[in-house]
Design a protein around this motif. Structure first.
Motif, mmCIF file in Angstrom:
data_model
loop_
_atom_site.group_PDB
_atom_site.id
_atom_site.type_symbol
_atom_site.label_atom_id
_atom_site.label_comp_id
_atom_site.label_asym_id
_atom_site.label_seq_id
_atom_site.Cartn_x
_atom_site.Cartn_y
_atom_site.Cartn_z
ATOM 1 N N SER A 682 9.113 36.372 43.756
ATOM 2 C CA SER A 682 8.828 36.329 45.193
ATOM 3 C C SER A 682 9.910 35.656 46.023
ATOM 4 C CB SER A 682 7.499 35.620 45.437
ATOM 5 O OG SER A 682 7.474 34.351 44.826
ATOM 6 N N SER A 683 11.016 35.210 45.395
ATOM 7 C CA SER A 683 12.111 34.634 46.176
ATOM 8 C C SER A 683 12.779 35.696 47.026
ATOM 9 C CB SER A 683 13.159 34.010 45.242
ATOM 10 O OG SER A 683 12.630 32.882 44.580
ATOM 11 N N LYS A 684 13.344 35.224 48.154
ATOM 12 C CA LYS A 684 14.067 36.120 49.054
ATOM 13 C C LYS A 684 15.460 35.563 49.300
ATOM 14 C CE LYS A 684 9.795 37.327 51.507
ATOM 15 N NZ LYS A 684 9.083 37.282 52.805
ATOM 16 N N THR A 685 16.443 36.442 49.271
ATOM 17 C CA THR A 685 17.825 36.033 49.545
ATOM 18 C C THR A 685 18.367 36.899 50.673
ATOM 19 O OG1 THR A 685 18.769 37.587 47.949
ATOM 20 C CG2 THR A 685 18.145 35.378 47.134
ATOM 21 N N GLN A 686 19.581 36.540 51.103
ATOM 22 C CA GLN A 686 20.191 37.325 52.185
ATOM 23 C C GLN A 686 20.412 38.773 51.746
ATOM 24 O OE1 GLN A 686 23.775 35.294 53.435
ATOM 25 N NE2 GLN A 686 22.690 33.367 53.835
ATOM 26 N N GLU A 687 20.722 38.958 50.452
ATOM 27 C CA GLU A 687 21.005 40.307 49.960
ATOM 28 C C GLU A 687 19.749 41.181 49.897
ATOM 29 O OE1 GLU A 687 24.383 37.815 48.942
ATOM 30 O OE2 GLU A 687 22.216 37.563 48.786
ATOM 31 N N THR A 688 18.576 40.571 49.717
ATOM 32 C CA THR A 688 17.347 41.369 49.621
ATOM 33 C C THR A 688 16.839 41.777 50.996
ATOM 34 O OG1 THR A 688 15.908 39.420 49.638
ATOM 35 C CG2 THR A 688 16.699 40.215 47.488
ATOM 36 N N GLY A 689 17.454 41.258 52.041
ATOM 37 C CA GLY A 689 17.087 41.667 53.393
ATOM 38 C C GLY A 689 15.660 41.327 53.772
ATOM 39 N N GLY A 690 15.188 40.190 53.306
ATOM 40 C CA GLY A 690 13.838 39.767 53.659
ATOM 41 C C GLY A 690 12.778 40.264 52.705
ATOM 42 N N GLU A 691 13.187 41.052 51.692
ATOM 43 C CA GLU A 691 12.248 41.551 50.698
ATOM 44 C C GLU A 691 12.256 40.632 49.472
ATOM 45 O OE1 GLU A 691 10.230 44.096 51.115
ATOM 46 O OE2 GLU A 691 11.048 44.442 53.138
ATOM 47 N N GLU A 692 11.151 40.639 48.721
ATOM 48 C CA GLU A 692 11.075 39.812 47.524
ATOM 49 C C GLU A 692 12.002 40.346 46.435
ATOM 50 O OE1 GLU A 692 6.965 39.765 46.487
ATOM 51 O OE2 GLU A 692 6.459 38.200 47.967
ATOM 52 N N MET A 693 12.486 39.432 45.600
ATOM 53 C CA MET A 693 13.458 39.783 44.570
ATOM 54 C C MET A 693 12.846 40.708 43.520
ATOM 55 S SD MET A 693 15.643 37.115 42.260
ATOM 56 C CE MET A 693 16.251 36.319 43.737
ATOM 57 N N ARG A 694 11.680 40.412 43.012
ATOM 58 C CA ARG A 694 10.915 41.225 42.059
ATOM 59 C C ARG A 694 11.735 41.627 40.829
ATOM 60 N NH1 ARG A 694 5.778 43.683 43.962
ATOM 61 N NH2 ARG A 694 5.292 42.529 45.847
ATOM 62 N N ASP A 695 12.295 40.620 40.162
ATOM 63 C CA ASP A 695 13.036 40.837 38.921
ATOM 64 C C ASP A 695 12.047 40.697 37.758
ATOM 65 O OD1 ASP A 695 14.682 40.856 36.731
ATOM 66 O OD2 ASP A 695 16.173 39.467 37.585
ATOM 67 N N GLY A 696 11.384 41.849 37.419
ATOM 68 C CA GLY A 696 10.332 41.826 36.411
ATOM 69 C C GLY A 696 10.820 41.400 35.050
ATOM 70 N N LYS A 697 12.048 41.784 34.722
ATOM 71 C CA LYS A 697 12.587 41.444 33.409
ATOM 72 C C LYS A 697 12.653 39.931 33.220
ATOM 73 C CE LYS A 697 16.721 41.975 30.549
ATOM 74 N NZ LYS A 697 18.114 42.505 30.480
ATOM 75 N N ARG A 698 13.177 39.235 34.259
ATOM 76 C CA ARG A 698 13.283 37.784 34.144
ATOM 77 C C ARG A 698 11.901 37.121 34.168
ATOM 78 N NH1 ARG A 698 18.251 35.566 34.983
ATOM 79 N NH2 ARG A 698 17.210 33.771 34.053
ATOM 80 N N VAL A 699 10.964 37.728 34.895
ATOM 81 C CA VAL A 699 9.596 37.212 34.900
ATOM 82 C C VAL A 699 9.011 37.271 33.489
ATOM 83 C CG1 VAL A 699 7.236 37.643 35.694
ATOM 84 C CG2 VAL A 699 9.130 37.731 37.320
ATOM 85 N N ALA A 700 9.178 38.438 32.854
ATOM 86 C CA ALA A 700 8.646 38.604 31.506
ATOM 87 C C ALA A 700 9.279 37.616 30.528
ATOM 88 C CB ALA A 700 8.876 40.049 31.043
ATOM 89 N N GLU A 701 10.600 37.386 30.726
ATOM 90 C CA GLU A 701 11.281 36.434 29.832
ATOM 91 C C GLU A 701 10.709 35.022 29.999
ATOM 92 O OE1 GLU A 701 15.366 36.709 30.835
ATOM 93 O OE2 GLU A 701 15.676 38.675 29.848
ATOM 94 N N CYS A 702 10.457 34.645 31.233
ATOM 95 C CA CYS A 702 9.903 33.297 31.485
ATOM 96 C C CYS A 702 8.523 33.143 30.846
ATOM 97 C CB CYS A 702 9.819 33.024 32.988
ATOM 98 S SG CYS A 702 11.422 32.772 33.785
ATOM 99 N N LEU A 703 7.682 34.156 31.041
ATOM 100 C CA LEU A 703 6.337 34.066 30.474
ATOM 101 C C LEU A 703 6.363 34.113 28.952
ATOM 102 C CD1 LEU A 703 4.324 36.272 32.996
ATOM 103 C CD2 LEU A 703 4.538 33.794 32.924
#
Length: 803
Positions: A682-703
């Motif tokens: 759910s992080s947002k950066t300047q590159e995502t243009g106000g949209e959430e990052m939604r990096d599922g792969k890294r989410v799965a790795e964390c869990l």
């Protein structure tokens, strides 16, 4: 008192009883002879009855009881003689006859009785008779017997003294004024003689019995005061003769008697018995007399009684107020100053108490005149200066009176801004010791908080914080040890006060906060931990106000930068107070605030704030529980800051992940690593243009790492609880369309929990985990039902088996 000095209660009761029995017997004989028209025999028994009043052995209280019993019987004689004289049945001049009675006490009581009878029937002879009676009573110089004799004279003449009929017309009132003057002269002469007798009591007997005599005099004082009451009841005593005749003669007698007990009581009587309008017109005369009283007289009580009386008069609904030609405050102020100057030995607490009374007068009569209050405070400061008063100790009588005086403006004005306008409030307040100053300071701050009083200029802030400096800075006279609970409460008040330091003009508000900082930075580490965070949060709020005015203020960005520079400096100051958690949180909150504002270079400032927070975490936070809480805050802050580019956000995510994995306890590691997953979703950066990052792969790795860490926990109950928590994380991301999470993993986790849950031996832990797990399964069921209701039965959620 003279006599045999019997004081034993049993003896007193016996003597009184014997006297009353004699009175009863003689009065019976008197009434029987009067019924038989044997007047001379009746008078003889009356004389024998009155002889009982010659005693010197009874206390004033018992003598009064005997006097009342004889007075009741003499009233019967008076009524009989009045009726007989009206019928013209009396052939003898009894007024002349009774003057030949053998003893002076019976003679004068009978003379008074006969004189009143003659005045009743032959009113034209009143002047001669009254003069005769008041002069003849001088024949009894024994204080106790003389006082009661003259009281009998006053009571008997109560209804025969000439007075003005309130319903009479003007011409009749004028014709009666001379007669009224005779009544006034009679009462004043009787008053003067009674006061002399009363004062004389003090000087009879041995000095060791002084306290006893003083108590007896207090019991008898009402006899003297009754004269003044009778004067006040005369309709003919108007403003003119009160001002010219009555009051001057009373005050002359009071001052000249030079007796403290008499003066204090009689001045109180004057205040209470005469009308308020009279007092207003004679203030100067009365207060001048106060200055001339005996040094032992507590003039304070007299002044306070008069002020309270006049203040009450002014506050009445039907009051006409103070006449414009009477400068009430000026009169009181000048005369009180004169009293203080002529009484160099007057106690300071009494002086302060009098000044409190004058201030009370100013509040009630001149509520708009702040300068009057300040004048009294200034006069009090001058007195303290002349007497070289340094510190006034808490608990002393003087401290109590000073605290009351300083509290009065707080309670009456109910506005601390008004207190700041009083030039001499602070100098007087500084004479108190630390504890007393602190109490007053707490009251001032509490008043401001209760009334939400806004302090809107830097000068007002400076004046207020100087006034309450006992709460803001260390004091030279403060004790080495302080009560921690009280200290925390006091600093909490100052912390709340910061939010009343406010101006509608943001630039002015900035200077207000700068002024507050200059005071708080001198408060020491313990105070700064409470006061400076409040300033920091007020600064963050001010920054949002600058943002709101960006269209009208082209310098708003520069002002925001300066404001955050100030905040960074304050937080760094707090770092020196060895309380790492607080500056850590303030830096993170600052980063969030900067992220929302979006001014130029805000990304660098936000990054700096987070970097500072992380440095504090690494260097100063060592407790495992505090580290765990800090990592969660760190992760949440980075996730909520949307101002970063990927270049800056990536290192922050990495730092969060490393910090989570380096926690000491495995359960803490597990939870923190699972929480890091949100950074990649759910992080947002300047590159995502106000949209959430939604990096599922890294989410799965964390869990997945969280599951692995949970498996490393030794305690079965803790491990199972962590599995349930991770299960909830998986479900969250599945429901938010994270494709990297498979239902196969979720199913395996559910099966594992089901298998191991019965093995938990501790009933409480088992029940707690089971409740959490059951609620999770219930959520899955509800989710399925919701999908089915939408017709979405193809969702992979239906592949989960909950049996």
């Amino acid at each position: 008192m003279e006599g045999n000095g019997i004081v034993n209660n049993d003896d007193q009761e016996r003597l009184l009883d014997e006297a009353l029995q004699q009175v009863k017997m003689e009065s019976f004989q008197m009434k029987r002879d009067l019924d038989k028209s044997k007047l001379m025999d009746g008078l003889k028994h009356a004389s024998d009855m009155i002889k009982e009043l010659r005693t010197s052995v009874l206390t004033p209280k018992n003598y009064y009881e005997l006097y009342m019993a004889i007075g009741d019987e003499l009233r019967h004689l008076q009524n009989y003689l009045t009726e007989e004289l009206k019928k013209d049945q009396l052939k003898t001049d009894l007024y002349e006859l009774v003057q030949y009675a053998g003893n002076i006490i019976p003679r004068l009581y009978l003379l008074v009785t006969m004189g009143v009878v003659y005045i009743h029937v032959k009113s034209k002879s009143y002047k001669v008779i009254l003069k005769d009676l008041v002069e003849m009573c001088r024949g009894v110089q024994h204080p106790l017997r003389g006082l009661f004799l003259r009281n009998y004279l006053l009571q008997c003449t109560k209804n025969v003294l000439p007075d003005i009929d309130p319903e009479a017309d003007e011409s009749e009132r004028e014709s009666l004024k001379i007669d009224v003057q005779d009544s006034i002269d009679f009462i004043l002469q009787n008053f003067a003689e009674m006061n002399k007798l009363w004062v004389r009591m003090q000087h009879l007997g041995h000095s060791r019995n002084r306290e006893k005599r003083e108590n007896e005099r207090q019991e008898l004082r009402i006899l003297v005061g009754t004269n003044l009451v009778r004067l006040s009841q005369l309709e003919g005593v108007d403003m003119a003769n009160y001002k010219v005749t009555v009051l001057p003669r009373i005050l002359e007698q009071v001052v000249n008697c030079k007796d403290a007990i008499a003066q204090e009581y009689l001045m109180e009587c004057i205040i209470q018995v005469f009308p308020d309008e009279f007092h207003l017109q004679t203030l100067g005369c009365f207060l001048q007399a106060c200055a001339d009283l005996h040094p032992n007289v507590n003039v304070k009580n007299t002044i306070i009684a008069l002020v309270d009386r006049l203040a009450l008069f002014v506050s009445r609904d039907n009051s006409s107020g103070i006449p414009t030609d009477i400068k009430l405050f000026d009169i009181f102020s000048e005369e009180v100053a004169r009293i203080i100057s002529v009484r160099p030995s007057m106690k300071l607490e009494d002086i302060v108490s009098m000044q409190s009374a004058v201030i009370n007068l100013a509040f009630k009569c001149y509520p708009e005149r702040i300068d009057y209050v300040d004048k009294v405070l200034g006069a009090t400061v001058d007195v303290f200066s002349k007497r070289n008063v340094d510190a006034v100790s808490s608990g002393s009588a003087l401290c109590k009176e000073m605290s009351n005086l300083l509290q009065m403006p707080i309670d009456v004005y109910n506005n601390i801004l008004t207190i700041l306008k009083l030039q001499y409030y602070g100098p007087l307040y500084e004479h108190l010791d630390y504890n007393a100053r602190k109490r007053i300071a707490v009251n001032i701050v509490t008043n401001g908080l209760d009334n939400d009083t806004i302090i809107d200029t830097p000068d007002q802030v400076d004046a207020l914080l100087l006034l309450v400096s006992a709460l803001v800075q260390d004091q030279a006279d403060q004790p080495s040890e302080v009560d921690e609970e009280s200290f925390c409460e006091e600093q909490g008040l100052i912390g709340r006060l910061v939010h009343l330091l406010f101006s509608e003009n943001p630039d002015e508000h900035f200077f207000i906060l700068k002024k507050a900082i200059s005071h708080f930075e001198k408060g020491g580490n313990k105070r700064m931990l409470v006061t400076l965070p409040a300033v920091v949060f007020a600064s963050y709020k001010l920054a949002t106000r600058y943002k709101d005015q960006q269209e009208s203020d082209d310098k708003w960005e520069r002002k925001c930068k300066k404001l955050f520079e100030t905040c960074r400096s304050i937080i760094n100051t707090l770092c020196q107070a060895e309380q790492a958690d607080l500056p850590f949180r303030l830096f993170l909150q600052g980063a969030l605030t900067v992220s929302e504002l979006g001014f130029s270079n805000h990304e660098a400032i936000a990054y700096e704030f987070i970097s500072q927070a992380f440095s504090i975490y690494e260097e100063d936070i060592s407790d495992s529980r505090a580290q765990f809480a800090a990592v969660f805050l760190f992760i949440s802050t980075v996730e909520r800051c949307h101002c970063f580019s990927e270049e800056n956000h990536a290192p922050l995510r990495t730092q969060c992940a490393h910090a989570a994995s380096r926690l000491l306890k495995k359960p803490d590691q597990c939870r923190a690593v699972a929480h890091v997953s949100h950074l990649f979703w759910s992080s947002k950066t300047q590159e995502t243009g106000g949209e959430e990052m939604r990096d599922g792969k890294r989410v799965a790795e964390c869990l997945k790492k969280a599951v692995k860490t949970a498996n490393q926990c030794m305690e079965a109950a803790t491990q199972l609880q962590l599995f349930v928590e991770i299960l909830n994380k998986y479900l969250y991301f599945v429901e938010h369309q994270c494709e990297a999470i498979t239902y196969e993993i979720i199913g395996q986790l559910i099966a594992k929990i089901r298998t191991e849950l019965p093995e938990i031996s501790d009933a409480n832990e088992h029940d707690m985990i089971k409740m959490h797990f059951d609620n999770t399964l219930k959520h899955i069921e509800e989710r399925k039902e919701s999908l089915a209701a939408q017709g979405n039965t193809e969702d992979l959620m239906f592949t989960l088996s909950l049996d």
